[in-house]
Design a protein around this motif. Structure first.
Motif, PDB file in Angstrom:
ATOM      1  N   TRP A 159       4.858  19.409  14.190  1.00 49.75           N
ATOM      2  CA  TRP A 159       5.110  17.973  14.212  1.00 49.75           C
ATOM      3  C   TRP A 159       3.842  17.157  13.986  1.00 49.75           C
ATOM      4  O   TRP A 159       3.741  16.013  14.430  1.00 49.75           O
ATOM      5  N   ARG A 160       2.874  17.745  13.262  1.00 50.69           N
ATOM      6  CA  ARG A 160       1.649  17.027  12.935  1.00 50.69           C
ATOM      7  C   ARG A 160       1.762  16.453  11.525  1.00 50.69           C
ATOM      8  O   ARG A 160       2.336  17.074  10.629  1.00 50.69           O
ATOM      9  N   PHE A 161       1.176  15.257  11.357  1.00 51.50           N
ATOM     10  CA  PHE A 161       1.162  14.629  10.035  1.00 51.50           C
ATOM     11  C   PHE A 161       0.242  15.413   9.110  1.00 51.50           C
ATOM     12  O   PHE A 161      -0.916  15.684   9.443  1.00 51.50           O
ATOM     13  N   THR A 162       0.793  15.776   7.920  1.00 55.46           N
ATOM     14  CA  THR A 162      -0.024  16.460   6.922  1.00 55.46           C
ATOM     15  C   THR A 162      -0.224  15.608   5.668  1.00 55.46           C
ATOM     16  O   THR A 162      -1.106  15.900   4.869  1.00 55.46           O
ATOM     17  N   TYR A 163       0.602  14.600   5.521  1.00 57.50           N
ATOM     18  CA  TYR A 163       0.426  13.691   4.379  1.00 57.50           C
ATOM     19  C   TYR A 163       1.077  12.361   4.729  1.00 57.50           C
ATOM     20  O   TYR A 163       2.143  12.311   5.360  1.00 57.50           O
ATOM     21  N   VAL A 164       0.442  11.270   4.283  1.00 53.97           N
ATOM     22  CA  VAL A 164       0.967   9.920   4.492  1.00 53.97           C
ATOM     23  C   VAL A 164       0.631   9.100   3.259  1.00 53.97           C
ATOM     24  O   VAL A 164      -0.538   9.020   2.874  1.00 53.97           O
ATOM     25  N   ASN A 165       1.654   8.517   2.612  1.00 56.82           N
ATOM     26  CA  ASN A 165       1.334   7.695   1.444  1.00 56.82           C
ATOM     27  C   ASN A 165       1.005   6.263   1.864  1.00 56.82           C
ATOM     28  O   ASN A 165       1.105   5.892   3.040  1.00 56.82           O
ATOM     29  N   ALA A 166       0.604   5.457   0.896  1.00 56.61           N
ATOM     30  CA  ALA A 166       0.121   4.113   1.198  1.00 56.61           C
ATOM     31  C   ALA A 166       1.215   3.240   1.822  1.00 56.61           C
ATOM     32  O   ALA A 166       0.954   2.477   2.754  1.00 56.61           O
ATOM     33  N   ALA A 168       3.741   4.248   3.588  1.00 52.01           N
ATOM     34  CA  ALA A 168       3.953   4.700   4.965  1.00 52.01           C
ATOM     35  C   ALA A 168       2.877   4.143   5.881  1.00 52.01           C
ATOM     36  O   ALA A 168       3.153   3.762   7.029  1.00 52.01           O
ATOM     37  N   GLU A 169       1.633   4.091   5.387  1.00 50.65           N
ATOM     38  CA  GLU A 169       0.575   3.471   6.185  1.00 50.65           C
ATOM     39  C   GLU A 169       0.942   2.028   6.535  1.00 50.65           C
ATOM     40  O   GLU A 169       0.753   1.582   7.673  1.00 50.65           O
ATOM     41  N   ARG A 170       1.457   1.303   5.544  1.00 50.53           N
ATOM     42  CA  ARG A 170       1.778  -0.109   5.763  1.00 50.53           C
ATOM     43  C   ARG A 170       2.924  -0.261   6.756  1.00 50.53           C
ATOM     44  O   ARG A 170       2.837  -1.060   7.698  1.00 50.53           O
ATOM     45  N   LEU A 171       3.999   0.512   6.553  1.00 51.20           N
ATOM     46  CA  LEU A 171       5.159   0.357   7.423  1.00 51.20           C
ATOM     47  C   LEU A 171       4.895   0.864   8.834  1.00 51.20           C
ATOM     48  O   LEU A 171       5.421   0.305   9.808  1.00 51.20           O
ATOM     49  N   LEU A 172       4.096   1.924   8.940  1.00 54.53           N
ATOM     50  CA  LEU A 172       3.807   2.472  10.265  1.00 54.53           C
ATOM     51  C   LEU A 172       2.683   1.723  10.963  1.00 54.53           C
ATOM     52  O   LEU A 172       2.400   1.974  12.139  1.00 54.53           O
ATOM     53  N   GLY A 173       2.032   0.817  10.236  1.00 52.44           N
ATOM     54  CA  GLY A 173       0.987   0.014  10.845  1.00 52.44           C
ATOM     55  C   GLY A 173      -0.207   0.814  11.301  1.00 52.44           C
ATOM     56  O   GLY A 173      -0.820   0.494  12.326  1.00 52.44           O
ATOM     57  N   SER A 174      -0.548   1.864  10.519  1.00 42.95           N
ATOM     58  CA  SER A 174      -1.680   2.711  10.898  1.00 42.95           C
ATOM     59  C   SER A 174      -2.310   3.288   9.634  1.00 42.95           C
ATOM     60  O   SER A 174      -1.748   3.208   8.540  1.00 42.95           O
ATOM     61  N   THR A 175      -3.500   3.893   9.794  1.00 41.01           N
ATOM     62  CA  THR A 175      -4.219   4.470   8.656  1.00 41.01           C
ATOM     63  C   THR A 175      -4.043   5.972   8.616  1.00 41.01           C
ATOM     64  O   THR A 175      -3.689   6.608   9.616  1.00 41.01           O
ATOM     65  N   ARG A 176      -4.349   6.535   7.454  1.00 39.05           N
ATOM     66  CA  ARG A 176      -4.253   7.990   7.325  1.00 39.05           C
ATOM     67  C   ARG A 176      -5.236   8.696   8.242  1.00 39.05           C
ATOM     68  O   ARG A 176      -4.926   9.749   8.801  1.00 39.05           O
ATOM     69  N   ASP A 177      -6.429   8.120   8.358  1.00 32.79           N
ATOM     70  CA  ASP A 177      -7.427   8.768   9.210  1.00 32.79           C
ATOM     71  C   ASP A 177      -6.905   8.937  10.627  1.00 32.79           C
ATOM     72  O   ASP A 177      -7.220   9.930  11.299  1.00 32.79           O
ATOM     73  N   ARG A 178      -6.124   7.977  11.080  1.00 30.67           N
ATOM     74  CA  ARG A 178      -5.596   8.064  12.444  1.00 30.67           C
ATOM     75  C   ARG A 178      -4.359   8.952  12.509  1.00 30.67           C
ATOM     76  O   ARG A 178      -4.117   9.633  13.516  1.00 30.67           O
ATOM     77  N   LEU A 179      -3.573   8.969  11.434  1.00 33.01           N
ATOM     78  CA  LEU A 179      -2.308   9.696  11.464  1.00 33.01           C
ATOM     79  C   LEU A 179      -2.460  11.177  11.151  1.00 33.01           C
ATOM     80  O   LEU A 179      -1.858  12.021  11.836  1.00 33.01           O
ATOM     81  N   LEU A 180      -3.228  11.518  10.107  1.00 31.23           N
ATOM     82  CA  LEU A 180      -3.302  12.912   9.658  1.00 31.23           C
ATOM     83  C   LEU A 180      -3.830  13.797  10.769  1.00 31.23           C
ATOM     84  O   LEU A 180      -4.867  13.529  11.378  1.00 31.23           O
ATOM     85  N   GLY A 181      -3.076  14.866  11.019  1.00 30.49           N
ATOM     86  CA  GLY A 181      -3.436  15.803  12.076  1.00 30.49           C
ATOM     87  C   GLY A 181      -2.890  15.422  13.432  1.00 30.49           C
ATOM     88  O   GLY A 181      -2.917  16.229  14.364  1.00 30.49           O
ATOM     89  N   GLU A 183       0.088  14.336  16.229  1.00 30.71           N
ATOM     90  CA  GLU A 183       1.478  14.697  16.481  1.00 30.71           C
ATOM     91  C   GLU A 183       2.330  13.435  16.497  1.00 30.71           C
ATOM     92  O   GLU A 183       1.984  12.428  17.122  1.00 30.71           O
ATOM     93  N   VAL A 184       3.465  13.482  15.820  1.00 26.34           N
ATOM     94  CA  VAL A 184       4.297  12.303  15.656  1.00 26.34           C
ATOM     95  C   VAL A 184       4.789  11.770  17.000  1.00 26.34           C
ATOM     96  O   VAL A 184       4.865  10.568  17.217  1.00 26.34           O
ATOM     97  N   TRP A 185       5.115  12.655  17.960  1.00 27.45           N
ATOM     98  CA  TRP A 185       5.662  12.206  19.242  1.00 27.45           C
ATOM     99  C   TRP A 185       4.598  11.514  20.101  1.00 27.45           C
ATOM    100  O   TRP A 185       4.933  10.667  20.928  1.00 27.45           O
ATOM    101  N   GLY A 234       7.552  22.616   7.016  1.00 29.31           N
ATOM    102  CA  GLY A 234       7.761  21.545   7.980  1.00 29.31           C
ATOM    103  C   GLY A 234       8.852  20.594   7.537  1.00 29.31           C
ATOM    104  O   GLY A 234       9.929  21.026   7.111  1.00 29.31           O
ATOM    105  N   LEU A 235       8.565  19.294   7.581  1.00 26.84           N
ATOM    106  CA  LEU A 235       9.569  18.276   7.318  1.00 26.84           C
ATOM    107  C   LEU A 235       8.984  17.192   6.426  1.00 26.84           C
ATOM    108  O   LEU A 235       7.889  16.688   6.680  1.00 26.84           O
ATOM    109  N   SER A 236       9.702  16.870   5.349  1.00 26.57           N
ATOM    110  CA  SER A 236       9.322  15.768   4.470  1.00 26.57           C
ATOM    111  C   SER A 236      10.224  14.584   4.792  1.00 26.57           C
ATOM    112  O   SER A 236      11.453  14.723   4.823  1.00 26.57           O
ATOM    113  N   VAL A 237       9.608  13.425   5.011  1.00 23.40           N
ATOM    114  CA  VAL A 237      10.359  12.256   5.480  1.00 23.40           C
ATOM    115  C   VAL A 237      10.151  11.099   4.510  1.00 23.40           C
ATOM    116  O   VAL A 237       9.020  10.715   4.214  1.00 23.40           O
TER     117      VAL A 237
END
Length: 708
Positions: A159-166, A168-181, A183-185, A234-237
């Motif tokens: 359940w760890r982020f392995t990829y985030v597009n631009a 997704a960064e905008r909608l999730l209100g976060s950056t890749r540096d913070r998200l990648l690696g 855990e989503v929960w 894993g899971l592609s969302v």
């Protein structure tokens, strides 16, 4: 006989080493060995080609290798080499190369350091292959993912982020540096226990794709359409922000509800003229579409009219210099347990309101008055201390609106709408819907008022003409009149009884075509014409109808009516008419009945034994106002002692769900069992047995019985 199979040529023996070499060549893999003691670097031919070298240009040093590595990747590759050498571990970098022709390639290498007797690395061996095609494919996919308008991210099986597009960064209100690696929960704890977690875990466990819509609370505070595809990695969302469309859908749904509410209000209030149950029902219709709870009030004219009721819970106010009285007649709450509180509040609130109440402001201004949060405190401020004040504190509405109900320039009532703390105050669209409902309700209420006024005038006018009948010496006459249950059915039925100068007694029953005040006025014209001609001419029934018909034509009246005219005359023993007197004195032979009908239901003759006979003068004659010059016929019968003649209008025997003939047959059966009753009792029983609870038409009834 068995057929021999063809012999296949024998395969030459293959050395396992040759097979390995063949596989390496087929996979386009190059091998290398780096002697860490001498520094010599050995590459096979495939690796030389991969880096753009040949035997004459490659000097077998590590510098030759690093010169072909992309400058941005040299540091990372050097670090990987040193780490493998120092730890006798693995070497597995992926990097870019620059070839002599200026092109660039991607290479993935994998090797291991081999230790000598002293435990230190003495050489590094491994292989490498060209991954340019794979990297370009990945780059193309990534470019697509980065440029597409939808958000996309991938999770591994932990359940760890392995990829985030631009996006997704905008909608999730976060950056890749913070998200990648991460855990989503942990990064999105509100997803735990929601449809997000349920669908994600189900997709990962079953391998089945998931598609759903779900709301994520603050800080995202939005609705999302989500599609999740599981894979071995894993899971592609893929997800879209559908908050705006959901709001549009909600607005359309609410608009449809409000439109449906307006239609139901019109339907409920126009289907009945019993105003109080209809308006009380209005409170239930408004909840919960426009309010969590509400109170409905009506205004009554304080003019002493019969329908005005005086009660202690009626508040007085003044509009246009006319005294008016406001009364709460309906209330409702979305919560069943709270309805008794609202009902009690509606029973007592008007008596506890101060002069500057919000309801008074709305009625005086003739416009909606909104009560901002917290509404209950503001409302308590315009309530005198007491039970109503305490109830408002318990009901605790967050917002409220008071709306007058106005139609045709009159204020006929008011709506008090309240919303709890879990609901936003009314929007402009909702307020417009509430005003529309108030207008519809007001129009329906005012229509009831107009119907009642019209009925009151028409019925009063009609009753002024339907006086008590005369009671001549030789006959007893009883009459009954019952107006229709519907206000617009007052008007056309009448009866009459009077003496002619020659001693005859005339009994009339009729029904003018039409209803309402116009029919009542027309009925008065026909009645007056018939009375006048009968008294001045002493004409018999048929002649009287003929002269009335001609008089209506001369006066250019458009009246059309059904009428029966009957005349009671004394008869001598020899059957001749006795010489009468103005008092209608007896002749020794009894009483004769002569009658003529202008298209009216047949009178019924009931003898003393209960035998009922319809009285017909031959074929039916035309209605008054249809054929003024037509010949009219007359019937005659001598009434035996104890006989009764019953005249009636069609409302007694005709209904929407029953044919006239069936009604007349029922009347015959009813009368046959009533012959022994007094004339008044007979009339009462006929009306009670023949009329439904809410008759559709007026009914007039005349019963005549010769005196013994």
């Amino acid at each position: 006989m068995t057929q021999d199979r063809p012999q296949l040529p024998a395969l030459p023996s293959v050395d396992p080493g040759d097979v390995s070499e063949f596989a390496v060549q087929a996979a386009r893999i190059g091998t290398f060995e780096w002697d860490l003691r001498s520094g010599a670097l050995h590459w096979d031919r495939r690796l030389l080609e991969m880096f753009g070298y040949d035997d004459g240009t490659f000097d077998r040093t590590i510098d030759s290798f690093l010169r072909r590595v992309h400058p941005d990747d040299v540091g990372r590759v050097t670090e990987a080499l040193e780490r493998a050498r120092d730890t006798c571990g693995e070497y597995a970098p992926e990097f870019r190369t620059f070839l002599p022709d200026g092109s660039s390639r991607w290479v993935w290498a994998r090797g291991r350091a081999v230790a000598g007797d002293d435990g230190r690395a003495v050489r590094l061996i491994g292989a490498a292959y060209d991954t340019t095609i794979t990297q370009e494919s990945h780059a193309r996919v990534e470019r697509v993912l980065e440029t597409m308008p939808a958000a996309f991210y991938s999770l591994d099986r932990q359940w760890r982020f392995t990829y985030v597009n631009a996006e997704a960064e905008r909608l999730l209100g976060s950056t890749r540096d913070r998200l990648l690696g991460g855990e989503v929960w942990e990064l999105f704890p509100a997803a735990l226990g929601s449809d997000f977690e349920r669908h994600y875990r189900h997709a990962m466990a079953t391998g089945e794709p998931a598609r759903f819509e779900e709301y994520y609370p603050a800080p995202l505070d939005g609705w999302y359409e989500v599609r999740a595809w599981p894979s071995p990695d894993g899971l592609s969302v893929y997800f879209l922000d559908i908050t705006a469309s959901r709001k549009d859908q909600d607005r359309l749904a609410h608009a449809a509800q409000r439109a449906d509410l307006a239609g139901r209000v019109s339907e409920e209030l126009t289907e009945t003229l019993d105003v109080e149950p209809a308006v009380a029902r209005l409170a239930q219709l408004l909840v919960p579409t426009l309010a969590d709870w509400c109170v409905v009030s009506i205004v009554e004219d304080d003019d002493g009219s019969a329908h005005t009721r005086r009660r202690p819970d009626i508040a007085s106010w003044r509009v246009d210099e006319h005294a008016r009285r406001l009364r709460d007649i309906g209330s409702w709450h979305a919560d069943e347990a709270t309805r008794p509180l609202v009902e009690r509040y509606a029973q007592i609130r008007l008596a506890h309101l101060k002069d500057d109440s919000f309801l008074q402001r709305a009625m005086s201004a003739r416009a909606p008055v909104t009560i901002a949060p917290p509404a209950y405190r503001a409302i308590q401020g315009v309530l005198h201390e007491g039970e109503a004040h305490d109830l408002m504190g318990r009901l605790a509405p967050a917002s409220g609106t008071a709306l007058p109900m106005r139609a045709r320039g009159r204020t006929v009532g008011a709506l008090s709408l309240f919303r709890g703390p879990g609901r936003e105050p009314m929007t402009a669209e909702e307020l417009a819907s509430a005003e529309d409902v108030a207008r519809r309700a007001a129009l329906a209420l005012d229509n009831v008022r107009l119907y009642r006024e019209q009925r009151h005038v028409a019925e009063g006018f009609q009753r002024s003409l339907l006086t008590e009948p005369i009671q001549p010496e030789r006959a007893q006459i009883a009459v009954r009149y019952h107006p229709a249950a519907q206000a617009n059915q007052v008007g056309g039925d009448w009866y009459d009884a009077f003496l002619q100068p020659d001693g005859g007694t005339v009994v009339v029953i009729g029904d003018v075509v039409g209803h309402d005040l116009e029919a009542a006025v027309t009925m008065s014209h026909v009645r007056s014409a018939l009375r006048s001609i009968a008294v001045t001419t002493c004409a018999g029934p048929a002649e009287l109808l003929t002269q009335v018909d001609r008089a209506l034509r001369t006066l250019r009246s458009d009246a059309i009516a059904t009428v029966v005219v009957a005349r009671l005359e004394p008869v001598r023993e020899d059957g001749a008419e006795a010489a009468g007197s103005g008092s209608g004195s007896d002749g020794p032979g009894g009483t004769r009945l002569r009658w003529s009908s202008a298209g009216h239901p047949l009178p019924m003759l009931v003898d003393a034994d209960g035998v009922v006979t319809p009285l017909s003068a031959g074929r039916p004659d035309a209605l008054l106002g249809v054929m003024p010059d037509s010949v009219r016929h007359e019937g005659s019968v001598v009434l035996a002692p104890g006989a009764t003649v019953v005249l009636y209008t069609d409302g007694l025997v005709e209904r929407r769900d029953r044919h006239l003939r069936a009604g007349m047959e029922q009347l015959r059966e009813t009368l046959s069992g009533l012959a022994s009753l007094s004339l008044d009792r007979l009339c009462d029983e006929v009306v009670a047995r023949m009329l439904p609870e809410h008759p559709f038409d007026d009914v007039a009834l005349v019963a005549v019985r010769p005196r013994a």
